[in-house]
Design a protein around this motif. Structure first.
Motif, PDB file in Angstrom:
ATOM      1  N   VAL A   1      11.159  10.742  -4.612  1.00  0.00           N
ATOM      2  CA  VAL A   1      12.285  11.411  -5.130  1.00  0.00           C
ATOM      3  C   VAL A   1      12.034  12.333  -6.007  1.00  0.00           C
ATOM      4  CG1 VAL A   1      14.804  11.351  -6.009  1.00  0.00           C
ATOM      5  CG2 VAL A   1      13.712   9.677  -4.426  1.00  0.00           C
ATOM      6  N   TYR A   2      11.208  12.254  -7.097  1.00  0.00           N
ATOM      7  CA  TYR A   2      10.813  12.858  -8.147  1.00  0.00           C
ATOM      8  C   TYR A   2       9.489  13.597  -8.037  1.00  0.00           C
ATOM      9  CZ  TYR A   2      14.439  10.019 -10.719  1.00  0.00           C
ATOM     10  OH  TYR A   2      15.358   9.362 -11.056  1.00  0.00           O
ATOM     11  N   SER A   3       8.798  13.251  -6.871  1.00  0.00           N
ATOM     12  CA  SER A   3       7.316  13.773  -6.530  1.00  0.00           C
ATOM     13  C   SER A   3       6.535  13.649  -7.756  1.00  0.00           C
ATOM     14  CB  SER A   3       7.329  15.181  -6.157  1.00  0.00           C
ATOM     15  OG  SER A   3       6.146  15.640  -5.612  1.00  0.00           O
ATOM     16  N   ASP A   4       6.673  12.130  -8.233  1.00  0.00           N
ATOM     17  CA  ASP A   4       5.868  11.790  -9.519  1.00  0.00           C
ATOM     18  C   ASP A   4       4.343  11.747  -9.260  1.00  0.00           C
ATOM     19  OD1 ASP A   4       4.892  10.280 -11.609  1.00  0.00           O
ATOM     20  OD2 ASP A   4       7.154   9.898 -12.031  1.00  0.00           O
ATOM     21  N   ASN A   5       3.644  12.614 -10.228  1.00  0.00           N
ATOM     22  CA  ASN A   5       2.214  12.434  -9.652  1.00  0.00           C
ATOM     23  C   ASN A   5       1.582  11.026 -10.124  1.00  0.00           C
ATOM     24  OD1 ASN A   5       1.887  14.902  -8.517  1.00  0.00           O
ATOM     25  ND2 ASN A   5       2.204  16.048 -10.324  1.00  0.00           N
ATOM     26  N   THR A   6       2.045  10.648 -11.496  1.00  0.00           N
ATOM     27  CA  THR A   6       1.432   9.414 -12.134  1.00  0.00           C
ATOM     28  C   THR A   6       1.967   8.049 -11.076  1.00  0.00           C
ATOM     29  OG1 THR A   6       1.974  10.097 -14.385  1.00  0.00           O
ATOM     30  CG2 THR A   6       1.775   7.913 -13.789  1.00  0.00           C
ATOM     31  N   ALA A   7       3.102   8.166 -10.631  1.00  0.00           N
ATOM     32  CA  ALA A   7       3.602   7.114  -9.651  1.00  0.00           C
ATOM     33  C   ALA A   7       2.624   6.974  -8.204  1.00  0.00           C
ATOM     34  CB  ALA A   7       5.078   7.017  -9.222  1.00  0.00           C
ATOM     35  N   SER A   8       2.515   8.026  -7.872  1.00  0.00           N
ATOM     36  CA  SER A   8       1.718   8.550  -6.608  1.00  0.00           C
ATOM     37  C   SER A   8       0.213   8.191  -6.865  1.00  0.00           C
ATOM     38  CB  SER A   8       1.744   9.787  -5.996  1.00  0.00           C
ATOM     39  OG  SER A   8       3.109  10.193  -5.864  1.00  0.00           O
ATOM     40  N   LEU A   9      -0.311   8.531  -8.168  1.00  0.00           N
ATOM     41  CA  LEU A   9      -1.727   8.077  -8.522  1.00  0.00           C
ATOM     42  C   LEU A   9      -1.804   6.748  -8.577  1.00  0.00           C
ATOM     43  CD1 LEU A   9      -2.704  11.123 -10.780  1.00  0.00           C
ATOM     44  CD2 LEU A   9      -3.771  10.519  -8.394  1.00  0.00           C
ATOM     45  N   ILE A  10      -0.957   6.096  -9.026  1.00  0.00           N
ATOM     46  CA  ILE A  10      -0.883   4.512  -9.406  1.00  0.00           C
ATOM     47  C   ILE A  10      -1.044   4.031  -7.797  1.00  0.00           C
ATOM     48  CG2 ILE A  10       0.429   2.502  -9.808  1.00  0.00           C
ATOM     49  CD1 ILE A  10       1.516   4.057 -12.220  1.00  0.00           C
TER      50      ILE A  10
ATOM     51  N   SER B   1       2.246  -2.930 -16.145  1.00  0.00           N
ATOM     52  CA  SER B   1       2.223  -3.339 -14.534  1.00  0.00           C
ATOM     53  C   SER B   1       3.738  -3.102 -13.985  1.00  0.00           C
ATOM     54  CB  SER B   1       2.258  -4.828 -14.279  1.00  0.00           C
ATOM     55  OG  SER B   1       0.878  -5.150 -14.703  1.00  0.00           O
ATOM     56  N   ILE B   2       3.811  -2.130 -13.008  1.00  0.00           N
ATOM     57  CA  ILE B   2       5.204  -1.356 -12.586  1.00  0.00           C
ATOM     58  C   ILE B   2       5.568  -1.974 -11.180  1.00  0.00           C
ATOM     59  CG2 ILE B   2       6.445   0.754 -12.345  1.00  0.00           C
ATOM     60  CD1 ILE B   2       4.149   1.928 -14.163  1.00  0.00           C
ATOM     61  N   GLU B   3       6.918  -2.222 -10.946  1.00  0.00           N
ATOM     62  CA  GLU B   3       7.168  -2.616  -9.690  1.00  0.00           C
ATOM     63  C   GLU B   3       6.988  -1.711  -8.682  1.00  0.00           C
ATOM     64  OE1 GLU B   3      11.247  -4.006  -9.433  1.00  0.00           O
ATOM     65  OE2 GLU B   3      10.794  -5.885 -10.578  1.00  0.00           O
ATOM     66  N   LEU B   4       6.690  -2.093  -7.490  1.00  0.00           N
ATOM     67  CA  LEU B   4       6.326  -1.120  -6.431  1.00  0.00           C
ATOM     68  C   LEU B   4       7.645  -0.360  -5.830  1.00  0.00           C
ATOM     69  CD1 LEU B   4       4.388  -0.418  -4.081  1.00  0.00           C
ATOM     70  CD2 LEU B   4       5.097  -2.263  -2.893  1.00  0.00           C
ATOM     71  N   SER B   5       8.752  -0.804  -5.816  1.00  0.00           N
ATOM     72  CA  SER B   5       9.819  -0.053  -5.487  1.00  0.00           C
ATOM     73  C   SER B   5      10.213   1.177  -6.499  1.00  0.00           C
ATOM     74  CB  SER B   5      11.039  -1.059  -5.375  1.00  0.00           C
ATOM     75  OG  SER B   5      11.447  -1.568  -6.818  1.00  0.00           O
TER      76      SER B   5
ATOM     77  N   LEU C   1       3.015  -7.682   0.402  1.00  0.00           N
ATOM     78  CA  LEU C   1       3.386  -7.329  -1.068  1.00  0.00           C
ATOM     79  C   LEU C   1       4.982  -7.386  -0.804  1.00  0.00           C
ATOM     80  CD1 LEU C   1       1.554  -3.915  -1.621  1.00  0.00           C
ATOM     81  CD2 LEU C   1       1.298  -6.218  -2.851  1.00  0.00           C
ATOM     82  N   SER C   2       5.792  -7.336  -1.891  1.00  0.00           N
ATOM     83  CA  SER C   2       6.987  -7.303  -1.895  1.00  0.00           C
ATOM     84  C   SER C   2       7.595  -5.868  -2.405  1.00  0.00           C
ATOM     85  CB  SER C   2       8.007  -8.353  -2.299  1.00  0.00           C
ATOM     86  OG  SER C   2       7.652  -8.314  -3.800  1.00  0.00           O
ATOM     87  N   ASP C   3       8.699  -5.510  -2.599  1.00  0.00           N
ATOM     88  CA  ASP C   3       9.145  -4.317  -3.379  1.00  0.00           C
ATOM     89  C   ASP C   3       9.122  -4.427  -4.715  1.00  0.00           C
ATOM     90  OD1 ASP C   3      11.439  -5.908  -3.377  1.00  0.00           O
ATOM     91  OD2 ASP C   3      12.643  -4.401  -2.493  1.00  0.00           O
ATOM     92  N   THR C   4       8.864  -6.002  -5.189  1.00  0.00           N
ATOM     93  CA  THR C   4       8.951  -6.422  -6.629  1.00  0.00           C
ATOM     94  C   THR C   4       7.567  -6.644  -7.220  1.00  0.00           C
ATOM     95  OG1 THR C   4       9.289  -8.618  -6.098  1.00  0.00           O
ATOM     96  CG2 THR C   4      11.391  -7.238  -6.668  1.00  0.00           C
ATOM     97  N   SER C   5       6.506  -6.337  -6.042  1.00  0.00           N
ATOM     98  CA  SER C   5       5.136  -6.542  -6.622  1.00  0.00           C
ATOM     99  C   SER C   5       4.768  -5.604  -7.593  1.00  0.00           C
ATOM    100  CB  SER C   5       4.617  -6.429  -5.264  1.00  0.00           C
ATOM    101  OG  SER C   5       4.522  -7.311  -4.446  1.00  0.00           O
ATOM    102  N   LEU C   6       4.046  -6.008  -8.491  1.00  0.00           N
ATOM    103  CA  LEU C   6       3.594  -5.140  -9.689  1.00  0.00           C
ATOM    104  C   LEU C   6       2.149  -4.361  -9.642  1.00  0.00           C
ATOM    105  CD1 LEU C   6       4.718  -7.762 -12.790  1.00  0.00           C
ATOM    106  CD2 LEU C   6       5.894  -5.784 -11.643  1.00  0.00           C
ATOM    107  N   LEU C   7       2.100  -3.136  -9.815  1.00  0.00           N
ATOM    108  CA  LEU C   7       0.805  -2.613  -9.611  1.00  0.00           C
ATOM    109  C   LEU C   7       0.433  -1.982 -11.023  1.00  0.00           C
ATOM    110  CD1 LEU C   7       1.938  -2.654  -6.821  1.00  0.00           C
ATOM    111  CD2 LEU C   7       0.771  -0.268  -6.456  1.00  0.00           C
ATOM    112  N   TYR C   8      -0.815  -2.049 -11.448  1.00  0.00           N
ATOM    113  CA  TYR C   8      -1.274  -1.893 -12.706  1.00  0.00           C
ATOM    114  C   TYR C   8      -1.349  -0.294 -12.797  1.00  0.00           C
ATOM    115  CZ  TYR C   8      -4.405  -1.688 -16.588  1.00  0.00           C
ATOM    116  OH  TYR C   8      -5.139  -1.581 -17.822  1.00  0.00           O
ATOM    117  N   TYR C   9      -1.014   0.148 -13.873  1.00  0.00           N
ATOM    118  CA  TYR C   9      -1.199   1.762 -14.340  1.00  0.00           C
ATOM    119  C   TYR C   9      -2.412   1.876 -15.104  1.00  0.00           C
ATOM    120  CZ  TYR C   9       0.635   5.725 -16.974  1.00  0.00           C
ATOM    121  OH  TYR C   9       0.714   6.971 -17.470  1.00  0.00           O
TER     122      TYR C   9
END
Length: 308
Positions: A162-171, A150-154, A122-130
């Motif tokens: 940094v935000y302890s974002d649960n949505t980001a982590s679940l993705i 679709s959101i960039e991996l970075s 993967l790269s830090d610009t790879s897209l992951l599905y939400y």
């Protein structure tokens, strides 16, 4: 005869000179040995009077227990790990007690993705599905991106730590596979394996946390961005509330009465620390105070490291 006597006298003088040199050499060697011994004996443990705790008369474990008992009358509600990288002095307490991991799972989860970036998968610009199953209210990602995006991996990695974002982590978790992620991150970074219920319940132990942070520190060149994100996480709270004098890369977890924090404190020779609490009032202050004991202990040990 006079010539012969002169020769004899010269030989006697030469013999005396050689004998004196030999004696002086032996004397110098003896003095050197004495100096070495005296040098070893002169290395005395520095008093801990300039620190907040007296480590010369009480063990660090007993001091930490005293701190814990000012917050709760049951010390088993707390577990922790500590390692000073200067001498690899490791201290573990209630290390196999199983607790809800809360957000501490986000560190090894992110490590899995940094491994894939480093391996070229993967790269830090790879897209992951939400997907909808990753939605959690009031997070940065759920507030700024629509389900189905679709959101960039970075972006997900930064928000997760940094935000302890649960949505980001679940993705991150759902795109990897829940059981697959938990099983791999515990086996790879902690060299430990647990049953499916342990993973589904998002549990952990101080021992597992210790191995994860140890792995992170020992392979820090593979996780430079993760460590930088951890330095920005919950600034001035939990472990970071202890001091502004040293950088602290950490990740807290706080859910259902379980409050934890673990990470790396960058003293001259860093130390690794993790503190886990179960249903303890004012637990964030307790975490900071325990870390203060370990900070003082580390600085004292560094001062005395030449005597070890």
């Amino acid at each position: 005869m006079k010539h012969i006597n002169n020769i004899g006298l010269s030989l006697i003088c030469l013999f005396l000179c050689l004998s004196l040199c030999a004696c002086q050499s032996e004397e110098d060697e003896a003095i050197n040995v004495i100096n070495e011994i005296e040098g070893e004996d002169s290395c005395e443990i520095v008093s801990s009077s300039s620190y907040e705790y007296d480590f010369t008369s009480e063990s660090v474990e007993d001091i930490v227990t005293t701190v814990i008992l000012t917050y709760t009358d049951d010390a088993s509600q707390v577990s922790y790990f500590y390692e000073w990288t200067g001498d690899h002095d490791v201290i573990l307490y209630n290390e196999e007690s199983e607790v809800l991991a809360a957000s501490t799972y986000k560190v090894p989860l992110n490590m899995l993705y940094y491994d894939m970036i480093n391996n070229g998968e993967l790269s830090d610009t790879s897209l992951l599905y939400y997907s909808s199953e990753s939605y959690s209210a009031y997070d940065y990602i759920s507030s700024n991106y629509a389900i189905g995006s679709s959101i960039e991996l970075s972006t997900l990695q930064y928000s997760s730590i940094v935000y302890s974002d649960n949505t980001a982590s679940l993705i991150l978790l759902n795109n990897y596979g829940v059981l697959e992620a938990y099983d791999e991150m515990y086996q790879k970074y902690a060299q430990m394996s647990f049953d499916d219920d342990f993973y589904y319940n998002n549990e952990t132990t101080a021992l597992a946390g210790y191995h994860i942070i140890q792995y992170l520190y020992e392979h820090e060149n593979d996780y430079t961005q993760l460590i930088e994100n951890m330095k920005l996480a919950t600034e001035g709270e939990f472990l970071q509330a202890t001091t502004d004098d040293y950088e602290i890369a950490h990740k807290y977890g706080d859910y259902g009465g379980y409050t934890h924090d673990y990470g790396i404190v960058y003293t001259d020779e860093p130390y690794l620390v993790g503190i886990y609490t179960n249903q303890v009032a004012n637990s964030s202050e307790l975490i900071s105070e325990i870390n203060n004991v370990f900070l003082n202990y580390t600085l004292w040990k560094q001062e005395n490291s030449s005597c070890s």
